[in-house]
Design a protein around this motif. Structure first.
Motif, PDB file in Angstrom:
ATOM      1  N   VAL A 190       0.854  -1.192   0.000  1.00  0.00           N
ATOM      2  CA  VAL A 190       0.000   0.000   0.000  1.00  0.00           C
ATOM      3  C   VAL A 190       0.889   1.242   0.000  1.00  0.00           C
ATOM      4  CG1 VAL A 190      -1.856   1.253   1.165  1.00  0.00           C
ATOM      5  CG2 VAL A 190      -1.717  -1.235   1.379  1.00  0.00           C
ATOM      6  N   GLY A 223      -9.550   9.245   0.155  1.00  0.00           N
ATOM      7  CA  GLY A 223     -10.139   7.929   0.024  1.00  0.00           C
ATOM      8  C   GLY A 223     -10.079   7.343  -1.370  1.00  0.00           C
ATOM      9  N   GLU A 225      -8.848   5.256  -4.330  1.00  0.00           N
ATOM     10  CA  GLU A 225      -8.060   4.025  -4.387  1.00  0.00           C
ATOM     11  C   GLU A 225      -7.732   3.690  -5.836  1.00  0.00           C
ATOM     12  OE1 GLU A 225      -9.691   0.742  -2.274  1.00  0.00           O
ATOM     13  OE2 GLU A 225      -9.936   1.859  -0.396  1.00  0.00           O
ATOM     14  N   LEU A 242      -3.461   4.874  -2.161  1.00  0.00           N
ATOM     15  CA  LEU A 242      -4.550   5.482  -1.389  1.00  0.00           C
ATOM     16  C   LEU A 242      -4.331   6.982  -1.244  1.00  0.00           C
ATOM     17  CD1 LEU A 242      -5.297   3.217   1.731  1.00  0.00           C
ATOM     18  CD2 LEU A 242      -6.969   4.125   0.128  1.00  0.00           C
ATOM     19  N   CYS A 244      -5.116  10.566   0.606  1.00  0.00           N
ATOM     20  CA  CYS A 244      -5.511  10.995   1.958  1.00  0.00           C
ATOM     21  C   CYS A 244      -5.265  12.491   2.067  1.00  0.00           C
ATOM     22  CB  CYS A 244      -4.690  10.244   3.004  1.00  0.00           C
ATOM     23  SG  CYS A 244      -5.061  10.684   4.720  1.00  0.00           S
ATOM     24  N   ALA A 264      -9.293   5.945   9.466  1.00  0.00           N
ATOM     25  CA  ALA A 264      -9.917   5.018   8.523  1.00  0.00           C
ATOM     26  C   ALA A 264      -8.990   4.702   7.357  1.00  0.00           C
ATOM     27  CB  ALA A 264     -11.231   5.603   8.013  1.00  0.00           C
ATOM     28  N   VAL A 265      -8.256   5.703   6.873  1.00  0.00           N
ATOM     29  CA  VAL A 265      -7.316   5.467   5.772  1.00  0.00           C
ATOM     30  C   VAL A 265      -6.235   4.490   6.198  1.00  0.00           C
ATOM     31  CG1 VAL A 265      -5.487   6.538   4.400  1.00  0.00           C
ATOM     32  CG2 VAL A 265      -7.722   7.632   4.548  1.00  0.00           C
ATOM     33  N   ARG A 268      -7.493   0.942   6.675  1.00  0.00           N
ATOM     34  CA  ARG A 268      -7.629   0.327   5.350  1.00  0.00           C
ATOM     35  C   ARG A 268      -6.267  -0.102   4.818  1.00  0.00           C
ATOM     36  NH1 ARG A 268      -9.243  -2.743   1.312  1.00  0.00           N
ATOM     37  NH2 ARG A 268      -9.431  -1.735  -0.710  1.00  0.00           N
ATOM     38  N   ALA A 269      -5.258   0.756   4.969  1.00  0.00           N
ATOM     39  CA  ALA A 269      -3.918   0.433   4.504  1.00  0.00           C
ATOM     40  C   ALA A 269      -3.359  -0.788   5.239  1.00  0.00           C
ATOM     41  CB  ALA A 269      -2.993   1.628   4.689  1.00  0.00           C
ATOM     42  N   GLU A 271      -4.990  -3.197   6.739  1.00  0.00           N
ATOM     43  CA  GLU A 271      -5.704  -4.432   6.399  1.00  0.00           C
ATOM     44  C   GLU A 271      -5.331  -4.930   5.007  1.00  0.00           C
ATOM     45  OE1 GLU A 271      -9.751  -3.358   6.997  1.00  0.00           O
ATOM     46  OE2 GLU A 271      -9.679  -3.663   9.175  1.00  0.00           O
ATOM     47  N   TYR A 272      -5.172  -4.033   4.055  1.00  0.00           N
ATOM     48  CA  TYR A 272      -4.802  -4.465   2.699  1.00  0.00           C
ATOM     49  C   TYR A 272      -3.363  -5.004   2.692  1.00  0.00           C
ATOM     50  CZ  TYR A 272      -4.461  -4.541  -2.382  1.00  0.00           C
ATOM     51  OH  TYR A 272      -4.308  -4.961  -3.692  1.00  0.00           O
TER      52      TYR A 272
END
Length: 274
Positions: A190, A223, A225, A242, A244, A264-265, A268-269, A271-272
Motif C-alpha cells: 500500500v 479515500g 483508491e 490510497l 488521503c 480510517a485510511v 484500510r492500509a 488491512e490491505y
C-alpha cells in the motif's frame, strides 16, 4: 539539545539520534550529482545517508539553514537539524506513506519527517490508533517512536519557503524518492499519499521504480483508491495507492480532515497490506 550559536545544521556523524550519515558520506551539490549518487547508493541505508546531506538546491539549502539559525521563539534554545530529511521507518514496509516536504520548524528542527509539528501530531495519533506506530506522538528523533510495517518518505527532502517547493526542486529531488520507492518495492503493498502535491510527486517516482501506471492519471481525492501493477519480480498482487487529505492545520481546523478520516485510511492500509 542546547543550541550552539549560529549553527546552520548538524554535522553528519556527530551523534544526532538516527542520523544516517557520517563525515565521509558523499554530498550532491547539483541535480546531476543527485542522479549519480542516488543510482550508486549502497542499499537503503546508504541511500538515506546521501539524502540527508544533499545540497543540490541552493534556495532550499539557504532557507533551511536560515531557519535553523533564526529559529522560532518557542524553540530558540534548541539545536536545529538544518539538513534534508531521509526516509524513516521500516526497511521492509508493507505501507509506504508519502508527504510533500518537512516543515521548517518540524522536521527541519527535529531531523525526522512529521516530527515536532502539528501535522505530525495528527498523523502519528492516527498511525498509533491503526497499529502502525508505537507512540501516539512524535516529538523528537530520540523519543522512542517506531513504525510497525510502515515507512515515511517525502517528495522533497528539504523544508521549502512557504511550504512550496518549485517544480525544478521537486525534479531535482526525484531520484532520491524513486530509488527509495524501488528499494522497498519488494514488500510494499500500500502507498498512502498525503495531499495533492505529494500525489503529483509520487507518480513519476512510481514509474521510475517500475510500477505499471494507469492512464489517464486518476485525480487526487481523500479515500481515492487505485490498483497498480507492481514492478516485475516483486509481488503478484496489485499494490493499492490510497489518497488521503494532508493533516495540515488548515485542513484539521476547518474539519476538511478529521481524526476518524485519517484513522480510517490507515486501517484500510493496514488491512490491505496484511
Amino acid at each position: 539539545m542546547n543550541a550552539p550559536p549560529n549553527a546552520p545544521f548538524v554535522p553528519p556523524g556527530t551523534g544526532w539520534p538516527g542520523d544516517p550519515a557520517g563525515p565521509d558520506t558523499p554530498v550532491a551539490h547539483a541535480p546531476d550529482e543527485v542522479v549519480e549518487l542516488a543510482a550508486t547508493a549502497p542499499g537503503l541505508a546508504g541511500l538515506c545517508a546521501r539524502q540527508s546531506v544533499c545540497r543540490a538546491c541552493s534556495r532550499l539549502v539557504e532557507w533551511r539553514e536560515q531557519v535553523a539559525v533564526e529559529r522560532r521563539r518557542a524553540f530558540a534554545d534548541q539545536e536545529y537539524w538544518g539538513r534534508p530529511i531521509a526516509g524513516w521507518g521500516a526497511a521492509d514496509p508493507g505501507v509506504l506513506i508519502v508527504g510533500l516536504a518537512p516543515a521548517a520548524h518540524g522536521g527541519n528542527r527535529t531531523g525526522r519527517v512529521f516530527t515536532g509539528d502539528r501535522s505530525g501530531d495528527w498523523l502519528f495519533a492516527a498511525l498509533h490508533r491503526a497499529g502502525l506506530a508505537a507512540l501516539p506522538t512524535s516529538e523528537h528523533a530520540g523519543d522512542g517512536q517506531r513504525l510497525f510495517g510502515a515507512r515515511l518518505v517525502a517528495v522533497v527532502r528539504c523544508a521549502p519557503p512557504d511550504n512550496k517547493p518549485t517544480p525544478a526542486e521537486r525534479a531535482a529531488c526525484l531520484p532520491w524518492l524513486a530509488r527509495e520507492v524501488a528499494e522497498v518495492a519488494a514488500t510494499v503493498r500500500v502507498v498512502v499519499v498525503l495531499g495533492g502535491y505529494a500525489w503529483q510527486g509520487i507518480w513519476p517516482a512510481l514509474k521510475q521504480a517500475g510500477y505499471e501506471l494507469p492512464r489517464p492519471r486518476p485525480p487526487f481525492g481523500h479515500g481515492v483508491e487505485v490498483l497498480l501493477a507492481p514492478p516485475p519480480g516483486t509481488a503478484p498482487e496489485p499494490v493499492l495507492l490510497l489518497g488521503c487529505y494532508h493533516p495540515s492545520q488548515q485542513n484539521t481546523f476547518t474539519g476538511r480532515v478529521t481524526a476518524d478520516m485519517l484513522e480510517a485510511v490507515f486501517v484500510r492500509a493496514r488491512e490491505y497490506a496484511r
